[in-house]
Design a protein around this motif. Structure first.
Motif, PDB file in Angstrom:
ATOM      1  N   LEU A  16       0.830  -1.194   0.000  1.00  0.00           N
ATOM      2  CA  LEU A  16       0.000   0.000   0.000  1.00  0.00           C
ATOM      3  C   LEU A  16       0.874   1.257   0.000  1.00  0.00           C
ATOM      4  CD1 LEU A  16      -2.657  -0.965   2.704  1.00  0.00           C
ATOM      5  CD2 LEU A  16      -3.059  -0.778   0.240  1.00  0.00           C
ATOM      6  N   THR A  17       0.305   2.347  -0.475  1.00  0.00           N
ATOM      7  CA  THR A  17       0.939   3.651  -0.325  1.00  0.00           C
ATOM      8  C   THR A  17       0.003   4.537   0.482  1.00  0.00           C
ATOM      9  OG1 THR A  17      -0.010   4.480  -2.395  1.00  0.00           O
ATOM     10  CG2 THR A  17       2.192   3.466  -2.510  1.00  0.00           C
ATOM     11  N   TYR A  18       0.542   5.560   1.094  1.00  0.00           N
ATOM     12  CA  TYR A  18      -0.231   6.364   2.043  1.00  0.00           C
ATOM     13  C   TYR A  18      -1.411   7.060   1.373  1.00  0.00           C
ATOM     14  CZ  TYR A  18      -0.979   9.153   6.270  1.00  0.00           C
ATOM     15  OH  TYR A  18      -1.506   9.714   7.400  1.00  0.00           O
ATOM     16  N   GLU A  19      -1.188   7.623   0.185  1.00  0.00           N
ATOM     17  CA  GLU A  19      -2.271   8.369  -0.458  1.00  0.00           C
ATOM     18  C   GLU A  19      -3.405   7.464  -0.946  1.00  0.00           C
ATOM     19  OE1 GLU A  19       0.810   7.809  -3.800  1.00  0.00           O
ATOM     20  OE2 GLU A  19       0.761   8.111  -1.624  1.00  0.00           O
ATOM     21  N   GLN A  20      -3.170   6.140  -0.977  1.00  0.00           N
ATOM     22  CA  GLN A  20      -4.222   5.210  -1.386  1.00  0.00           C
ATOM     23  C   GLN A  20      -5.251   4.956  -0.279  1.00  0.00           C
ATOM     24  OE1 GLN A  20      -1.969   1.736  -2.443  1.00  0.00           O
ATOM     25  NE2 GLN A  20      -1.887   2.255  -4.634  1.00  0.00           N
ATOM     26  N   LEU A  21      -4.904   5.263   0.955  1.00  0.00           N
ATOM     27  CA  LEU A  21      -5.785   4.934   2.076  1.00  0.00           C
ATOM     28  C   LEU A  21      -7.058   5.783   2.053  1.00  0.00           C
ATOM     29  CD1 LEU A  21      -3.219   4.577   5.007  1.00  0.00           C
ATOM     30  CD2 LEU A  21      -4.116   2.796   3.501  1.00  0.00           C
ATOM     31  N   ASP A  22      -8.160   5.129   2.320  1.00  0.00           N
ATOM     32  CA  ASP A  22      -9.455   5.807   2.398  1.00  0.00           C
ATOM     33  C   ASP A  22      -9.684   6.239   3.846  1.00  0.00           C
ATOM     34  OD1 ASP A  22     -12.053   6.668   2.396  1.00  0.00           O
ATOM     35  OD2 ASP A  22     -12.910   4.854   1.496  1.00  0.00           O
ATOM     36  N   GLU A  23      -9.707   7.527   4.083  1.00  0.00           N
ATOM     37  CA  GLU A  23      -9.832   8.048   5.442  1.00  0.00           C
ATOM     38  C   GLU A  23     -11.202   7.766   6.058  1.00  0.00           C
ATOM     39  OE1 GLU A  23      -8.733  12.150   5.708  1.00  0.00           O
ATOM     40  OE2 GLU A  23      -6.958  11.888   4.456  1.00  0.00           O
ATOM     41  N   ASN A  24     -12.171   7.401   5.245  1.00  0.00           N
ATOM     42  CA  ASN A  24     -13.524   7.195   5.748  1.00  0.00           C
ATOM     43  C   ASN A  24     -13.890   5.729   5.953  1.00  0.00           C
ATOM     44  OD1 ASN A  24     -14.237  10.020   5.662  1.00  0.00           O
ATOM     45  ND2 ASN A  24     -14.279   9.827   3.430  1.00  0.00           N
TER      46      ASN A  24
ATOM     47  N   LYS B  57      -9.056   3.714   8.310  1.00  0.00           N
ATOM     48  CA  LYS B  57      -8.878   4.342   9.621  1.00  0.00           C
ATOM     49  C   LYS B  57      -7.888   3.565  10.483  1.00  0.00           C
ATOM     50  CE  LYS B  57     -13.438   6.533   9.812  1.00  0.00           C
ATOM     51  NZ  LYS B  57     -14.778   6.533  10.471  1.00  0.00           N
ATOM     52  N   LEU B  58      -7.943   2.229  10.396  1.00  0.00           N
ATOM     53  CA  LEU B  58      -7.015   1.405  11.175  1.00  0.00           C
ATOM     54  C   LEU B  58      -5.571   1.626  10.719  1.00  0.00           C
ATOM     55  CD1 LEU B  58      -8.971  -1.984  11.422  1.00  0.00           C
ATOM     56  CD2 LEU B  58      -8.441  -0.408  13.299  1.00  0.00           C
ATOM     57  N   TYR B  59      -5.374   1.643   9.408  1.00  0.00           N
ATOM     58  CA  TYR B  59      -4.033   1.883   8.874  1.00  0.00           C
ATOM     59  C   TYR B  59      -3.524   3.285   9.261  1.00  0.00           C
ATOM     60  CZ  TYR B  59      -3.472  -2.262   5.891  1.00  0.00           C
ATOM     61  OH  TYR B  59      -3.282  -3.539   5.426  1.00  0.00           O
ATOM     62  N   ILE B  60      -4.391   4.277   9.116  1.00  0.00           N
ATOM     63  CA  ILE B  60      -3.996   5.662   9.403  1.00  0.00           C
ATOM     64  C   ILE B  60      -3.646   5.829  10.875  1.00  0.00           C
ATOM     65  CG2 ILE B  60      -4.864   8.032   9.551  1.00  0.00           C
ATOM     66  CD1 ILE B  60      -6.392   7.468   6.917  1.00  0.00           C
ATOM     67  N   GLU B  61      -4.394   5.164  11.758  1.00  0.00           N
ATOM     68  CA  GLU B  61      -4.095   5.252  13.186  1.00  0.00           C
ATOM     69  C   GLU B  61      -2.735   4.623  13.494  1.00  0.00           C
ATOM     70  OE1 GLU B  61      -4.301   6.005  17.266  1.00  0.00           O
ATOM     71  OE2 GLU B  61      -5.245   6.925  15.506  1.00  0.00           O
TER      72      GLU B  61
END
Length: 531
Positions: free
Chosen positions: A59-67, A72-76
């Motif tokens: 994965l890359t950071y900008e691919q993550l869905d914040e919603n 959310k789990l990855y971003i945390e």
């Protein structure tokens, strides 16, 4: 990093700075340009680190869905790692590239003056993101290094434009241009951005005139100070600058050794204090390795227990300070018996630095020449440093007109508590060794090398350096004025009196001949002779 890459980046960043040059003075547009560059640096640094964390999951950071729940789990998880290791956090939608792209899209869309949502869109987003960076550090070890860090970026200032639409457009344009520049942060061996940042600080100082002395020491002088305090050392436990300005002097010391364990600094001006913290972080100094405080160094010192191995400083010349009687019992000043005068705090800064110097440390500070010979309490302090403590290791005279905002000649005072050579003081007169560049005098690499080499080897060179014994210093009543010790007098060639007399006689004959011709012309014209 090639010199071509460095020059290209400097040119690109300066071109962006020129977008604001016509709108405000250097003191103001410096804050915007350096602030935006710093935001881009934080964003790219975090983006690279987040991608490394996510790489095992492809994965890359900008691919993550914040919603989404998964996003959310990855971003945390990324947030916890970033706050711990980088000191701050940004969501994917808060990255510089994301906000810059929004700004670019706004510039490409025609809007009318009533479309307030689009006018304020990028400004409000940017303000929120910068606030979130600071908020992400609250309650963590990095909080002190990020608190109010972007307070000088007033995004709704009338200096950016008279209308919200104009302010929005110029900010969007700056971010779009910056987004197109590669800072090469993935190259761990490159300090391309750090060098370019220092270049910009120097250029802003050149445009700021007298105010520049508050935050910038010319690179050549910084280099001399740094090389002196790192003499015969490859590692420094701690370096301290009590008037650190933009932090450039501290960072210059780090260039001269393999490692500096910790950086300490204090700065009075709030804007400059923010710039110093940005400068440290942007040069990849981890937040756990520096402690920059904002307060008056003499009146409110912030590092009471510090004993630094290296101290460098360029204090404000002959500044005022309170010299309150309570300072007579302050550990920094009490042993001297007298305080520096209220209108000349130079020796107060010296006393402060001596107090914070470790037993095996070296201190080098820039001062006006007056500290070498002025009388009264300053003479008393000077005598104590030499006769009672034998701390003064060298006095180096610099050329006039090498600092921004002042043309006065200055000197470098070198102090050690444990001197290897304790029976003399080295004097170096480099005041006539410079290159004239326009109205300024510049120290070239060969001038720097001569000063540093002479200091390190304690060389005696005719009309350049001299080792004065402590007895000589005492005989001169502890006056350290450099011309008393380094004779730079140039003898004139002997005059040939006989030849001069013959020249005068020849001139007299020529004059008499000319007078005769004039008298003859006057007679022919039937007018009076003028002599």
């Amino acid at each position: 990093m090639s010199e071509e890459q460095k020059k290209l980046l400097e040119k690109q960043l300066w071109a962006i700075a020129n977008l604001l040059r016509g709108k405000m003075d250097a003191d103001d547009y410096r804050n915007y340009i350096l602030g935006f560059i710093f935001f881009k640096y934080l964003s790219e640094k975090l983006h690279i680190y987040a991608d490394e964390i996510l790489s095992p999951d492809n994965l890359t950071y900008e691919q993550l869905d914040e919603n989404s729940d998964t996003g959310k789990l990855y971003i945390e998880a990324v947030r916890k790692a970033c706050v711990k290791n980088l000191g701050y956090f940004l969501k994917p939608t808060e990255l510089f590239t994301s906000i810059a792209q929004k700004g670019n899209n706004l510039n490409e869309v025609e809007t009318n003056d009533n479309d307030e949502a689009k006018q304020f869109f990028i400004i409000e987003d940017l303000e929120r993101i910068l606030t979130n960076i600071e908020q992400s550090t609250m309650g963590t070890d990095s909080e002190d290094d990020f608190v109010r860090l972007f307070e000088d970026l007033d995004l709704t200032s009338s200096k950016l434009g008279r209308t919200a639409k104009a302010q929005n457009e110029i900010i969007a344009k700056i971010l779009t241009h910056l987004d197109q520049i590669d800072f090469q942060l993935k190259n761990s061996d490159s300090d391309l951005l750090g060098d370019a940042y220092e270049f910009l600080i120097g250029e802003f100082a050149a445009g700021a005139g007298k105010k520049a002395g508050e935050f910038y020491t010319p690179q050549a002088v910084s280099t001399i100070l740094a090389k002196i305090v790192t003499t015969r050392k490859t590692r420094i436990k701690s370096v301290y600058d009590p008037t650190c300005g933009s932090g450039s002097l501290l960072l210059r010391v780090a260039r001269e050794v393999d490692d500096v364990s910790f950086f300490y600094g204090q700065e009075l001006n709030r804007t400059t204090y923010n710039l110093a913290r940005m400068n440290m972080i942007l040069h990849d100094v981890h937040y756990s390795k520096f402690d920059i405080k904002q307060e008056d160094t003499l009146e409110e010192p912030q590092h009471d227990e510090l004993r630094a191995e290296a101290i460098v400083a360029n204090p404000p010349f002959s500044a005022n300070w309170s010299a309150k009687s309570i300072f007579s019992t302050d550990d920094r000043f009490s042993q001297y018996g007298k305080l520096a005068p209220k209108t000349k705090a130079d020796f107060a800064f010296v006393q402060h630095m001596v107090h914070h110097l470790d037993e095996n440390g070296i201190m080098a500070t820039v001062l006006p020449h007056g500290v070498l010979f002025r009388g009264s309490s300053e003479a008393h302090i000077r005598r104590y440093l030499i006769e009672d403590r034998n701390y003064i290791d060298a006095v180096i005279g610099l050329p006039a007109n090498i600092f921004f905002g002042t043309g006065i000649p200055t000197c470098i005072l070198v102090i050690k508590k444990c001197r290897e050579v304790d029976e003399d003081i080295l004097f170096i007169d480099a005041s006539n060794h410079f290159e004239k560049q326009g109205k300024d005098n510049k120290l070239l690499p060969e001038h720097i090398e001569a000063i540093v080499g002479t200091y390190k080897e304690r060389l005696v060179k005719g009309k350049y350096s001299y080792k004065a014994t402590l007895k000589e210093i005492a005989e001169n009543d502890y006056n350290l004025n450099i011309p008393r010790y380094v004779d730079t007098f140039e003898e004139e060639e002997p005059v040939d009196i006989t030849a001069v007399a013959k020249e005068i006689q020849d001139l007299d004959r020529e004059l008499a001949k000319t007078d005769s011709q004039i008298a003859d012309f006057c007679k022919q014209l039937n007018i009076n002779t003028p002599f």
